[in-house]
Design a protein around this motif. Sequence first.
Motif, PDB file in Angstrom:
ATOM      1  N   TRP A  99      20.448 -28.359  14.183  1.00  0.00           N
ATOM      2  CA  TRP A  99      18.929 -27.162  13.300  1.00  0.00           C
ATOM      3  C   TRP A  99      17.147 -27.557  13.167  1.00  0.00           C
ATOM      4  CZ3 TRP A  99      19.935 -24.548   8.140  1.00  0.00           C
ATOM      5  CH2 TRP A  99      19.202 -23.056   8.643  1.00  0.00           C
ATOM      6  N   GLY A 100      17.421 -28.957  13.291  1.00  0.00           N
ATOM      7  CA  GLY A 100      15.699 -29.071  13.249  1.00  0.00           C
ATOM      8  C   GLY A 100      15.496 -29.536  14.526  1.00  0.00           C
TER       9      GLY A 100
ATOM     10  N   LEU B  59      28.769 -26.715   1.742  1.00  0.00           N
ATOM     11  CA  LEU B  59      27.329 -26.542   2.481  1.00  0.00           C
ATOM     12  C   LEU B  59      27.264 -24.911   3.061  1.00  0.00           C
ATOM     13  CD1 LEU B  59      25.486 -28.428   4.524  1.00  0.00           C
ATOM     14  CD2 LEU B  59      27.591 -27.938   6.213  1.00  0.00           C
ATOM     15  N   VAL B 114      31.979 -26.722   7.868  1.00  0.00           N
ATOM     16  CA  VAL B 114      30.716 -26.579   8.275  1.00  0.00           C
ATOM     17  C   VAL B 114      30.510 -24.963   9.401  1.00  0.00           C
ATOM     18  CG1 VAL B 114      29.916 -26.403  11.366  1.00  0.00           C
ATOM     19  CG2 VAL B 114      31.477 -28.570   9.995  1.00  0.00           C
ATOM     20  N   ALA B 256      16.035 -22.600   6.795  1.00  0.00           N
ATOM     21  CA  ALA B 256      16.294 -24.577   7.518  1.00  0.00           C
ATOM     22  C   ALA B 256      14.960 -24.905   5.920  1.00  0.00           C
ATOM     23  CB  ALA B 256      14.873 -24.304   8.491  1.00  0.00           C
ATOM     24  N   ILE B 259      17.366 -26.313   3.545  1.00  0.00           N
ATOM     25  CA  ILE B 259      17.781 -27.535   3.504  1.00  0.00           C
ATOM     26  C   ILE B 259      16.880 -28.664   3.998  1.00  0.00           C
ATOM     27  CG2 ILE B 259      19.802 -28.104   5.469  1.00  0.00           C
ATOM     28  CD1 ILE B 259      20.930 -25.912   4.157  1.00  0.00           C
ATOM     29  N   ILE B 263      17.852 -32.871   2.167  1.00  0.00           N
ATOM     30  CA  ILE B 263      18.348 -33.439   2.470  1.00  0.00           C
ATOM     31  C   ILE B 263      16.791 -34.573   2.073  1.00  0.00           C
ATOM     32  CG2 ILE B 263      18.075 -34.657   5.323  1.00  0.00           C
ATOM     33  CD1 ILE B 263      20.612 -33.328   4.968  1.00  0.00           C
ATOM     34  N   ASN B 296       6.639 -26.168  12.562  1.00  0.00           N
ATOM     35  CA  ASN B 296       8.057 -25.863  12.748  1.00  0.00           C
ATOM     36  C   ASN B 296       8.080 -27.214  13.014  1.00  0.00           C
ATOM     37  OD1 ASN B 296       9.471 -24.110  12.427  1.00  0.00           O
ATOM     38  ND2 ASN B 296       8.202 -22.142  13.349  1.00  0.00           N
ATOM     39  N   MET B 297       7.340 -27.709  14.044  1.00  0.00           N
ATOM     40  CA  MET B 297       7.100 -28.742  15.031  1.00  0.00           C
ATOM     41  C   MET B 297       7.946 -29.941  13.849  1.00  0.00           C
ATOM     42  SD  MET B 297       5.420 -29.589  18.013  1.00  0.00           S
ATOM     43  CE  MET B 297       4.126 -30.957  18.004  1.00  0.00           C
ATOM     44  N   GLY B 300      11.161 -29.571  11.766  1.00  0.00           N
ATOM     45  CA  GLY B 300      11.797 -30.485  12.543  1.00  0.00           C
ATOM     46  C   GLY B 300      12.295 -31.127  12.585  1.00  0.00           C
ATOM     47  N   LEU B 301      11.122 -32.314  13.254  1.00  0.00           N
ATOM     48  CA  LEU B 301      10.446 -34.202  13.198  1.00  0.00           C
ATOM     49  C   LEU B 301      11.353 -34.507  11.840  1.00  0.00           C
ATOM     50  CD1 LEU B 301       7.740 -35.106  15.444  1.00  0.00           C
ATOM     51  CD2 LEU B 301      10.754 -35.693  15.623  1.00  0.00           C
ATOM     52  N   LEU B 303      13.258 -33.212   9.398  1.00  0.00           N
ATOM     53  CA  LEU B 303      14.716 -32.761   9.510  1.00  0.00           C
ATOM     54  C   LEU B 303      15.660 -34.280  10.267  1.00  0.00           C
ATOM     55  CD1 LEU B 303      17.165 -31.674   8.307  1.00  0.00           C
ATOM     56  CD2 LEU B 303      16.873 -29.682   9.637  1.00  0.00           C
ATOM     57  N   ILE B 304      15.351 -34.317  11.875  1.00  0.00           N
ATOM     58  CA  ILE B 304      16.139 -34.783  12.897  1.00  0.00           C
ATOM     59  C   ILE B 304      15.797 -36.837  12.284  1.00  0.00           C
ATOM     60  CG2 ILE B 304      16.365 -36.109  15.189  1.00  0.00           C
ATOM     61  CD1 ILE B 304      15.106 -33.221  15.930  1.00  0.00           C
ATOM     62  N   VAL B 307      18.130 -37.064   9.311  1.00  0.00           N
ATOM     63  CA  VAL B 307      19.864 -37.063   9.074  1.00  0.00           C
ATOM     64  C   VAL B 307      19.754 -38.603  10.024  1.00  0.00           C
ATOM     65  CG1 VAL B 307      21.456 -36.040  10.365  1.00  0.00           C
ATOM     66  CG2 VAL B 307      19.831 -34.615   9.401  1.00  0.00           C
ATOM     67  N   LEU B 308      19.186 -39.024  10.574  1.00  0.00           N
ATOM     68  CA  LEU B 308      19.516 -39.928  11.832  1.00  0.00           C
ATOM     69  C   LEU B 308      19.522 -41.453  10.911  1.00  0.00           C
ATOM     70  CD1 LEU B 308      17.961 -39.326  15.383  1.00  0.00           C
ATOM     71  CD2 LEU B 308      20.535 -39.328  14.428  1.00  0.00           C
ATOM     72  N   PRO B 311      19.960 -40.847   5.856  1.00  0.00           N
ATOM     73  CA  PRO B 311      20.967 -39.449   5.668  1.00  0.00           C
ATOM     74  C   PRO B 311      20.923 -38.412   4.062  1.00  0.00           C
ATOM     75  CG  PRO B 311      22.663 -41.041   6.619  1.00  0.00           C
ATOM     76  CD  PRO B 311      21.043 -41.510   5.943  1.00  0.00           C
TER      77      PRO B 311
END
Lengths: 289, 351
Positions: A99-100, B59, B114, B256, B259, B263, B296-297, B300-301, B303-304, B307-308, B311
């Motif tokens: 999603w990210g 979720l 999921v 988004a 979420i 997170i 948005n960019m 998105g970054l 969030l990524i 998570v990585l 988390p």
Amino acid sequence: MDYVVVLVLQIIYGIANLALIGLGLAIIFGMMRVINLAHGEFLMLGGYAVVVSTNLGVNIWIAMLVLAPLVVGIIGVVVERVLIRFLYGRTVDTLLATWGLSLFLVGIVTAIFGPQTSTTISPPIGAIAVGDYASSGYELFLILLTLALFGAVFAVLRYSRLGLLARGTMQRADMAAALGVSTSRIYMITFGLGSAVAGLAGGVLAPITGVVPTIGATYIAKAFITVITGGTAILAGTATAAGLLGAMNGIVTFLTGPTVGEVALLAAAIVLLRLMPSGITGRFFRKSL
Amino acid sequence: MIKGQTNGGLIAIAVIGLAVMFGAPHVLQLFTIINLTTAIGLALLGLSLGLVWGYGGILCLGQTAFFGLGAYAYAVTAQNFGETTGAVVVAMAVGAAVAAALGYFMFYGRISDVYLGVITLTVTLIIFNLLRRTSGPEYKIGKALLGGFNGTTAPPLQIPWDARMTLFPQQLFYVSMGALLLCYFGCVWLTRCHFGRVCIAIRENETRAELLGYDARLYKLGLFSVGGGVAAIGGVLVANGIGRVTPDLFNLTYAAQAIIWVIVGGRGTLLGPVLGAFGVFWLTSWLGTQSYFNSNMVLGLVLILFVLLLPRGVVPAVTELAARWGRRKVGRRERMRARRRGRRRAIQPAE
């Protein structure tokens, strides 16, 4: 009579459309249990690949059928190596990370090409006559293309060595690895293949829908509902779910209009999932691909 | 000891919250206060997701569905009856009822987490598409035109039982902050009472909880409905802050962001999502003022990367760090004591 033919053609196109946008997602989900929320953006990138290359003077057919899957396939492989690889077995985290990725891709495409695209491409096939009525020739082409694509994916999975290794890895990754298969490479290729199919779908749909950075959002709901209703069997699941939901959508749309049609599609999907929580292929056609 | 500690934390939160509630309108500009009202609405959305996801393990990627429907229900009811107190109640009821209806199909179908996330997200997106198409004059509920892409006006909140007195922005801020504090402590209470403890047990191990005799489906359904109601209150506040209700409440960006708040703030806490909402609201406002990075960019970054790399989110990481630091202090004191004792008895402490 001609009217009925046009109507039936329209419903079949609706089915083909669902199957086409869902197939790339289904390959990645069915093979790797990875839910790729950036799927809509992969379709979007396919559309952009077509627009950019036709603007540069490339033949539209080459752009749609060769360049779009190639470009998005390569992007998919890069994404798998950089991001997805670290998250195997953590389904929820993969979902969130993709999603990210989806937001990131929307952002980066907006930054490069702007929030709107001025160029549109018109479908390369005009209308065809069905008796007294006219039907879109391009839609007919898309129906045939979807059939061909399903055939091709079936052939690759069923008859090629790569397909055999991929299916083996999908069933028992540890056993496949013990027999000398590089599962990490298989995953990479599968993800690339699914992305390429998504890119192809985005590319061929670009003349109909046009391209904007946020177009992924319009695809993604339908693609997901199709794949999840279908279950884990890639081809049979996507085909049956697309058939059922597409027909539902088409008939309700014909009776009441597109607004209710989409709701009917969703309601049908939710009721189906209440009855069959693991999808259609969780109950029927279990052994199919 | 742990209980005493967390209660201390809660008191601190209450004091800070009340200080902000009564202090902010005197310090900040009116524009900031109005913006903060919207942010508080979003924080309530974050809180509801934090409750549902963090404590029930549900979720729900489309928590904005209940949030947006709450806002729409509020606007439509208020326009029809010219009275807003009842409209708030209707909004809550709609949010909770839709959550319960959707939850029935998902929990009683025993859909895995999921799938559940994807279905809730899909529902949200389809409502988005549906409401965008309602631009014609034939789409209206009572007197309220739905207005398609432009949405419909949300009448400002009034003083209860007196429809002539609408609230000023500052008063609205008091109401919003009060609502946030009430909901926050309500959720804290809910997670600590018997019902909440069973929900946590189900999150940890659904099979074991069912073997102990609890109907996991029912408990999840209850928690999910409460979450829907809280999200709907958030929707009402956002509708008041912006003054309009548009289909954009259902779009992918809001979904988004919700979420991302959870997170970033931290799953399994209630404070984390609220702080995350304020933080991300501030970040996106700041990103809107410059043109180098697309928001948005950046989101998105963020969030990524979370998570990585982190988390569990910021709040659990910080509290654990603080706890470890505290432990080390205690540990050092104990080691010193041991060394002194060791010198006396000439025994080497086993490290």
